[in-house]
Design a protein around this motif. Sequence first.
Motif, PDB file in Angstrom:
ATOM      1  N   ALA A  80     -42.201 -51.780  33.151  1.00 50.49           N
ATOM      2  CA  ALA A  80     -43.047 -51.558  31.978  1.00 50.49           C
ATOM      3  C   ALA A  80     -42.821 -52.615  30.897  1.00 50.49           C
ATOM      4  CB  ALA A  80     -42.789 -50.162  31.403  1.00 50.49           C
ATOM      5  N   VAL A  81     -41.601 -53.128  30.804  1.00 49.05           N
ATOM      6  CA  VAL A  81     -41.250 -54.070  29.743  1.00 49.05           C
ATOM      7  C   VAL A  81     -41.278 -55.518  30.234  1.00 49.05           C
ATOM      8  CG1 VAL A  81     -39.460 -54.679  28.070  1.00 49.05           C
ATOM      9  CG2 VAL A  81     -39.793 -52.293  28.705  1.00 49.05           C
ATOM     10  N   HIS A  82     -40.780 -55.743  31.431  1.00 47.63           N
ATOM     11  CA  HIS A  82     -40.652 -57.098  31.982  1.00 47.63           C
ATOM     12  C   HIS A  82     -41.211 -57.171  33.394  1.00 47.63           C
ATOM     13  CE1 HIS A  82     -38.293 -58.589  28.663  1.00 47.63           C
ATOM     14  NE2 HIS A  82     -37.506 -57.550  28.768  1.00 47.63           N
ATOM     15  N   PRO A  83     -42.529 -57.056  33.543  1.00 45.81           N
ATOM     16  CA  PRO A  83     -43.090 -57.058  34.902  1.00 45.81           C
ATOM     17  C   PRO A  83     -42.780 -58.337  35.668  1.00 45.81           C
ATOM     18  CG  PRO A  83     -44.833 -57.229  33.255  1.00 45.81           C
ATOM     19  CD  PRO A  83     -43.559 -56.953  32.519  1.00 45.81           C
ATOM     20  N   ARG A  84     -42.645 -59.447  34.976  1.00 42.14           N
ATOM     21  CA  ARG A  84     -42.405 -60.735  35.614  1.00 42.14           C
ATOM     22  C   ARG A  84     -41.015 -60.812  36.254  1.00 42.14           C
ATOM     23  NH1 ARG A  84     -43.832 -65.881  32.040  1.00 42.14           N
ATOM     24  NH2 ARG A  84     -45.111 -66.772  33.655  1.00 42.14           N
ATOM     25  N   ALA A  85     -40.035 -60.168  35.639  1.00 40.52           N
ATOM     26  CA  ALA A  85     -38.648 -60.248  36.114  1.00 40.52           C
ATOM     27  C   ALA A  85     -38.117 -58.914  36.629  1.00 40.52           C
ATOM     28  CB  ALA A  85     -37.754 -60.737  34.973  1.00 40.52           C
ATOM     29  N   ALA A  86     -38.977 -57.924  36.737  1.00 42.28           N
ATOM     30  CA  ALA A  86     -38.525 -56.567  37.066  1.00 42.28           C
ATOM     31  C   ALA A  86     -37.754 -56.488  38.384  1.00 42.28           C
ATOM     32  CB  ALA A  86     -39.715 -55.609  37.100  1.00 42.28           C
ATOM     33  N   ARG A  87     -38.258 -57.122  39.430  1.00 38.43           N
ATOM     34  CA  ARG A  87     -37.584 -57.037  40.728  1.00 38.43           C
ATOM     35  C   ARG A  87     -36.217 -57.706  40.684  1.00 38.43           C
ATOM     36  NH1 ARG A  87     -41.056 -56.237  45.542  1.00 38.43           N
ATOM     37  NH2 ARG A  87     -39.631 -57.651  46.576  1.00 38.43           N
ATOM     38  N   ALA A 112     -35.050 -65.944  33.864  1.00 44.03           N
ATOM     39  CA  ALA A 112     -34.887 -65.305  35.177  1.00 44.03           C
ATOM     40  C   ALA A 112     -33.655 -65.818  35.914  1.00 44.03           C
ATOM     41  CB  ALA A 112     -36.136 -65.524  36.023  1.00 44.03           C
ATOM     42  N   GLN A 113     -33.222 -67.020  35.605  1.00 48.04           N
ATOM     43  CA  GLN A 113     -32.047 -67.581  36.272  1.00 48.04           C
ATOM     44  C   GLN A 113     -30.728 -67.187  35.617  1.00 48.04           C
ATOM     45  OE1 GLN A 113     -31.822 -69.319  39.166  1.00 48.04           O
ATOM     46  NE2 GLN A 113     -33.969 -68.762  39.349  1.00 48.04           N
ATOM     47  N   VAL A 114     -30.730 -66.864  34.338  1.00 50.35           N
ATOM     48  CA  VAL A 114     -29.445 -66.710  33.638  1.00 50.35           C
ATOM     49  C   VAL A 114     -29.206 -65.328  33.041  1.00 50.35           C
ATOM     50  CG1 VAL A 114     -29.389 -69.179  33.114  1.00 50.35           C
ATOM     51  CG2 VAL A 114     -30.272 -67.597  31.399  1.00 50.35           C
ATOM     52  N   PHE A 115     -30.109 -64.381  33.197  1.00 48.76           N
ATOM     53  CA  PHE A 115     -29.974 -63.088  32.512  1.00 48.76           C
ATOM     54  C   PHE A 115     -28.740 -62.296  32.908  1.00 48.76           C
ATOM     55  CE2 PHE A 115     -32.551 -61.902  36.234  1.00 48.76           C
ATOM     56  CZ  PHE A 115     -31.876 -60.783  36.688  1.00 48.76           C
ATOM     57  N   ARG A 116     -28.149 -62.563  34.087  1.00 44.12           N
ATOM     58  CA  ARG A 116     -26.989 -61.802  34.560  1.00 44.12           C
ATOM     59  C   ARG A 116     -25.694 -62.197  33.857  1.00 44.12           C
ATOM     60  NH1 ARG A 116     -29.827 -63.754  37.765  1.00 44.12           N
ATOM     61  NH2 ARG A 116     -30.670 -63.432  39.768  1.00 44.12           N
ATOM     62  N   SER A 117     -25.682 -63.339  33.228  1.00 47.00           N
ATOM     63  CA  SER A 117     -24.465 -63.871  32.625  1.00 47.00           C
ATOM     64  C   SER A 117     -24.005 -63.044  31.429  1.00 47.00           C
ATOM     65  CB  SER A 117     -24.720 -65.310  32.162  1.00 47.00           C
ATOM     66  OG  SER A 117     -23.623 -65.804  31.439  1.00 47.00           O
ATOM     67  N   ASP A 170     -34.503 -61.258  27.062  1.00 42.21           N
ATOM     68  CA  ASP A 170     -35.239 -61.415  25.809  1.00 42.21           C
ATOM     69  C   ASP A 170     -34.625 -62.489  24.919  1.00 42.21           C
ATOM     70  OD1 ASP A 170     -37.034 -59.428  26.536  1.00 42.21           O
ATOM     71  OD2 ASP A 170     -35.960 -57.855  25.454  1.00 42.21           O
ATOM     72  N   ARG A 171     -33.298 -62.501  24.818  1.00 39.13           N
ATOM     73  CA  ARG A 171     -32.621 -63.512  23.995  1.00 39.13           C
ATOM     74  C   ARG A 171     -32.895 -64.910  24.516  1.00 39.13           C
ATOM     75  NH1 ARG A 171     -26.707 -62.240  24.392  1.00 39.13           N
ATOM     76  NH2 ARG A 171     -26.467 -64.170  23.246  1.00 39.13           N
ATOM     77  N   VAL A 172     -32.837 -65.073  25.826  1.00 39.55           N
ATOM     78  CA  VAL A 172     -33.058 -66.391  26.419  1.00 39.55           C
ATOM     79  C   VAL A 172     -34.515 -66.820  26.227  1.00 39.55           C
ATOM     80  CG1 VAL A 172     -33.100 -67.686  28.584  1.00 39.55           C
ATOM     81  CG2 VAL A 172     -31.148 -66.217  28.040  1.00 39.55           C
ATOM     82  N   VAL A 173     -35.455 -65.928  26.473  1.00 38.43           N
ATOM     83  CA  VAL A 173     -36.870 -66.278  26.290  1.00 38.43           C
ATOM     84  C   VAL A 173     -37.116 -66.688  24.842  1.00 38.43           C
ATOM     85  CG1 VAL A 173     -39.231 -65.347  26.212  1.00 38.43           C
ATOM     86  CG2 VAL A 173     -37.792 -64.938  28.209  1.00 38.43           C
TER      87      VAL A 173
END
Length: 130
Positions: A44-51, A94-99, A75-78
């Motif tokens: 609902a919030v991040h359809p592009r990165a949801a998976r 999409a590449q760094v959100f896990r950090s 959100d911070r990175v975007v």
Amino acid sequence: VTRRHPKRGCAATIASIACVSADPVARGEELLAHFEAVLQMVRAVHPRAARSIALSACRSPTPLAAARRYMANYDRVVEMVSRVDERHAHRVAAQVFRSDDPLPWARRYLSECQLAAAGQPGGVFHGRGR
């Protein structure tokens, strides 16, 4: 897991994570349930990165909390990357959100994206298209 959800591209990844557990079938079902719950919340919030977010968060003992952290990082990175180079903001996020500290990684990956977009050596693109 893959038999129940043959059309889900993430099912094979979930199965590969579960196969190293003492009870792979039970772990696979648990991971799949976490994945589906997180995916529903994030889509609902991040359809592009949801998976991607759901697949990463489903491994956590607290998948919904992990997904909230990942969404906040995304959100911070975007926001940060959009100020510098909006065309790469979502790709970098999409590449760094896990950090645990995504902004330094975002700066580094953005530099690689910019080099690749300029056709210079040292630039790397992961994922789909340019």
